[in-house]
Design an enzyme around this catalytic site. Structure first.
Site, PDB file in Angstrom:
ATOM      1  N   PRO A   1       0.822  -1.244  -0.010  1.00 46.51           N
ATOM      2  CA  PRO A   1       0.047  -0.014  -0.019  1.00 46.51           C
ATOM      3  C   PRO A   1       0.773   1.084  -0.071  1.00 46.51           C
ATOM      4  O   PRO A   1       1.642   1.315   0.782  1.00 46.51           O
ATOM      5  CB  PRO A   1      -0.902  -0.196   1.461  1.00 46.51           C
ATOM      6  CG  PRO A   1      -0.770  -1.685   1.783  1.00 46.51           C
ATOM      7  CD  PRO A   1       0.643  -1.995   1.259  1.00 46.51           C
ATOM      8  N   GLU A   2       0.610   2.237  -1.098  1.00 51.48           N
ATOM      9  CA  GLU A   2       1.219   3.443  -0.999  1.00 51.48           C
ATOM     10  C   GLU A   2       0.050   4.496  -0.958  1.00 51.48           C
ATOM     11  O   GLU A   2      -0.815   4.269  -0.304  1.00 51.48           O
ATOM     12  CB  GLU A   2       1.959   3.616  -2.455  1.00 51.48           C
ATOM     13  CG  GLU A   2       2.746   2.490  -2.578  1.00 51.48           C
ATOM     14  CD  GLU A   2       3.679   2.683  -3.903  1.00 51.48           C
ATOM     15  OE1 GLU A   2       3.946   3.845  -4.519  1.00 51.48           O
ATOM     16  OE2 GLU A   2       4.049   1.619  -4.662  1.00 51.48           O
TER      17      GLU A   2
END
Ligand SMILES: [Zn+2]
Length: 285
Positions: free
Chosen positions: A2-3
Site C-alpha cells: 500500500p502506497e
C-alpha cells in the site's frame, strides 16, 4: 504494497464505514503487531473508545479516537483492514480484531506479517509524523519544492523519491510509473536534472498518484480495500513488472534492474541514463 493511493482509499472507506463506531473490545492475535505501548495497555486503552475520524499521513493510516489517542497503522507490504460483515470473515493471517458491536468487526490481516500498529497520544503522534516530507497531492507541494530540497544532491533520483523525509507516500510501484511519465532514468543524479525535467517530474508525481486514487489503488498481488475488493489502477500501469514487454510509447523493451536495492522497471530508450531522451530535453553538461 500500500502506497499513498491505496492507504487513501482505505481511509475513505473507513470514514464511511466505521467512523462513529465504538470499539467494544480489541483482540490481538499476533503480538508482533503492536509496537507501542505494551500489548496490555494497547488493549486496555482501546476498549470503550469511539472512532471519531480517519485520516492518512504519508503511508500511515490513522484512526482518531474520542479518548484523544490515535490508532496508527503502517500496512507495510500486505496489510488489509476488512469490515465483517459486509465481507466474509477472514480466517488466516489475522493480527488484530476490533469488535465494534452489532456483530461488526474490523479485521486486520497480513499474509506477510509486517504490519505494525501504535496507539499514540497527541504529543506522540506529532513526534511520530514530524520527520515526514510534504504530501505530494497537498498544497504544500509545489513545483519548486523538489529542486529546492534535493536539486543540488548527487544522489539518484529514484531513491530520493522513495525517501519519506523528502516527499511522503510514494513507494516502488508508483515511483517507476512516475519516472516513466517524466522520461527520467531511475539512476539519474538529482543535480543533473534540467528545469524542464523537474517540471515534468512534478507533473508526473501529481498525475500518477491522482490516477491511482481515482482508480482506488493498485492490486498487483495483495492489496484489497475494506470491502475486500481489488483496486483498478493495475490496469493502467505502463512499466511496473512489464519487463520483457514493449514500451507503450516507443515499442522498445521494458527492462528490470536493481536501483538503490529495489527492482526497477523502465524503458532504456525513453528514459536514457545520460538524460539524452528523444524529446529534446538533452542537457549540456
Ligand atoms: Zn520507450
Amino acid at each position: 504494497m500500500p502506497e499513498l493511493p491505496e492507504v487513501e482509499t482505505i481511509k475513505e472507506d473507513l470514514r464511511g464505514l466505521v467512523v462513529g463506531s465504538k470499539i467494544e473490545r480489541a483482540e490481538i492475535l499476533d503480538p508482533s503487531l503492536v509496537e507501542q505501548p505494551s500489548a496490555e495497555e494497547f488493549v486496555r486503552r482501546l476498549a470503550g473508545a469511539s472512532i471519531t475520524g480517519a485520516r492518512r499521513r504519508a503511508k500511515h493510516l490513522i484512526l482518531e479516537l474520542d479518548s484523544g489517542d490515535s490508532l496508527v497503522f503502517q500496512l507495510k507490504i500486505g496489510g488489509e483492514l476488512l469490515l465483517v460483515p459486509p465481507v466474509e470473515e477472514p480466517e488466516t493471517a489475522l493480527m488484530l480484531v476490533l469488535h465494534l458491536g452489532e456483530q461488526r468487526r474490523l479485521f486486520l490481516r497480513d499474509e506477510t506479517g509486517f504490519t505494525r500498529a501504535r496507539l499514540l497520544d497527541a504529543g506522540e503522534l506529532k513526534e511520530r509524523l514530524s520527520t515526514l516530507g510534504p504530501e505530494p497531492l497537498g498544497e504544500g507541494f509545489e513545483a519548486g519544492y523538489l529542486p529546492r530540497k534535493v536539486g543540488s544532491r548527487r544522489a539518484q533520483i529514484k531513491p530520493l523519491l522513495l525517501d519519506q523525509k523528502v516527499v511522503s507516500g510514494i513507494g516502488n510501484i508508483y515511483v517507476d510509473e512516475i519516472l516513466y511519465d517524466a522520461r527520467l532514468h531511475p539512476r539519474r543524479k538529482a543535480n543533473t536534472l534540467s528545469e524542464g525535467e523537474w517540471e515534468a517530474l512534478y507533473g508526473a508525481i501529481r498525475s500518477s498518484l491522482t490516477a491511482g486514487v481515482e482508480h482506488r489503488g493498485t492490486t498487483v498481488r495483495l492489496y484489497r480495500d475494506v470491502l475486500n475488493r481489488p483496486g483498478g489502477h493495475q490496469n493502467y500501469l505502463r512499466v511496473f513488472e512489464k519487463h520483457g514487454r514493449p514500451c507503450p510509447r516507443c515499442g522498445g523493451e521494458i527492462v528490470r534492474e536493481k536501483v538503490g536495492g529495489r527492482p526497477s522497471h523502465f524503458c532504456p530508450a525513453c528514459q536514457a541514463e545520460d538524460g539524452s531522451g528523444e524529446d529534446g530535453q538533452l542537457e549540456l553538461r
